[in-house]
Motif scaffolding. Sequence first.
Motif, short mmCIF file in Angstrom:
data_model
loop_
_atom_site.label_atom_id
_atom_site.label_comp_id
_atom_site.label_asym_id
_atom_site.label_seq_id
_atom_site.Cartn_x
_atom_site.Cartn_y
_atom_site.Cartn_z
N PRO A 18 0.79 -1.23 0.00
CA PRO A 18 0.00 0.00 0.00
C PRO A 18 0.82 1.28 0.00
O PRO A 18 0.35 2.32 -0.44
CB PRO A 18 -0.83 -0.10 1.28
N GLN A 19 2.05 1.24 0.46
CA GLN A 19 2.87 2.45 0.50
C GLN A 19 3.76 2.53 -0.73
O GLN A 19 4.36 1.54 -1.15
CB GLN A 19 3.74 2.45 1.75
N MET A 20 3.85 3.73 -1.31
CA MET A 20 4.70 3.93 -2.49
C MET A 20 6.04 4.50 -2.05
O MET A 20 6.09 5.42 -1.24
CB MET A 20 4.04 4.89 -3.48
N GLU A 21 7.11 3.95 -2.59
CA GLU A 21 8.46 4.40 -2.28
C GLU A 21 8.80 5.59 -3.18
O GLU A 21 8.56 5.57 -4.38
CB GLU A 21 9.44 3.26 -2.53
N THR A 22 9.38 6.63 -2.58
CA THR A 22 9.81 7.80 -3.35
C THR A 22 11.22 7.56 -3.87
O THR A 22 12.11 7.15 -3.12
CB THR A 22 9.78 9.07 -2.49
N LEU A 23 11.40 7.80 -5.17
CA LEU A 23 12.69 7.60 -5.83
C LEU A 23 13.14 8.90 -6.47
O LEU A 23 12.33 9.59 -7.09
CB LEU A 23 12.57 6.57 -6.95
N PRO A 24 14.41 9.22 -6.37
CA PRO A 24 14.89 10.37 -7.13
C PRO A 24 15.03 9.96 -8.60
O PRO A 24 15.35 8.82 -8.91
CB PRO A 24 16.26 10.66 -6.52
N ALA A 25 14.76 10.87 -9.48
CA ALA A 25 14.93 10.62 -10.91
C ALA A 25 15.34 11.93 -11.56
O ALA A 25 15.09 13.01 -11.02
CB ALA A 25 13.64 10.09 -11.53
N VAL A 26 15.96 11.84 -12.72
CA VAL A 26 16.38 13.04 -13.46
C VAL A 26 15.84 12.95 -14.88
O VAL A 26 16.08 11.97 -15.58
CB VAL A 26 17.92 13.18 -13.49
N LEU A 27 15.10 13.98 -15.25
CA LEU A 27 14.65 14.12 -16.63
C LEU A 27 15.69 14.95 -17.36
O LEU A 27 16.19 15.94 -16.82
CB LEU A 27 13.31 14.87 -16.69
N SER A 28 16.02 14.57 -18.59
CA SER A 28 16.97 15.38 -19.36
C SER A 28 16.52 15.49 -20.81
O SER A 28 15.83 14.61 -21.33
CB SER A 28 18.39 14.82 -19.27
#
Length: 137
Positions: A18-28
């Motif tokens: 039920p819980q979503m993990e937050t992930l860093p991501a980079v758009l380029s």
Amino acid sequence: MSTVIEQSVQARMVASAPQMETLPAVLSYDRADPFAVRMAFPAPATLEGTEVSWEFSRELLAAGMEVPSGLGDVRIRPFGYDRTVLEFHAAEGIAMVHVRTADLRRFLRRAQQLVPCGHERRFLDLDRNLTELFGSR
């Protein structure tokens, strides 16, 4: 003026829990490759422990924020009022992440300032691309 833009975003991994993990991501976005957008996830955020990068069209990203779009490895659709879902399909399975639509719109505005939509062909270096394709002879 820079020919590349990057923007960090927080992606929320959709899982069966039920819980979503937050992930860093980079758009380029790179003016030298004006049709493409890249989204990279750092090594600690991936199952393989190596950086994973997905490449897809800027047009797909823009369309997917409005209506479900994409038939291949990358599919994008709106989710509720303020989120967009990006699905990444691979042999290992499907990864689904939620990203704030406002962050994606800001990124696309910056890309639009760098290369206006409909003018991408003006920024292609066809001679260089052909040389890379056929090798220098």
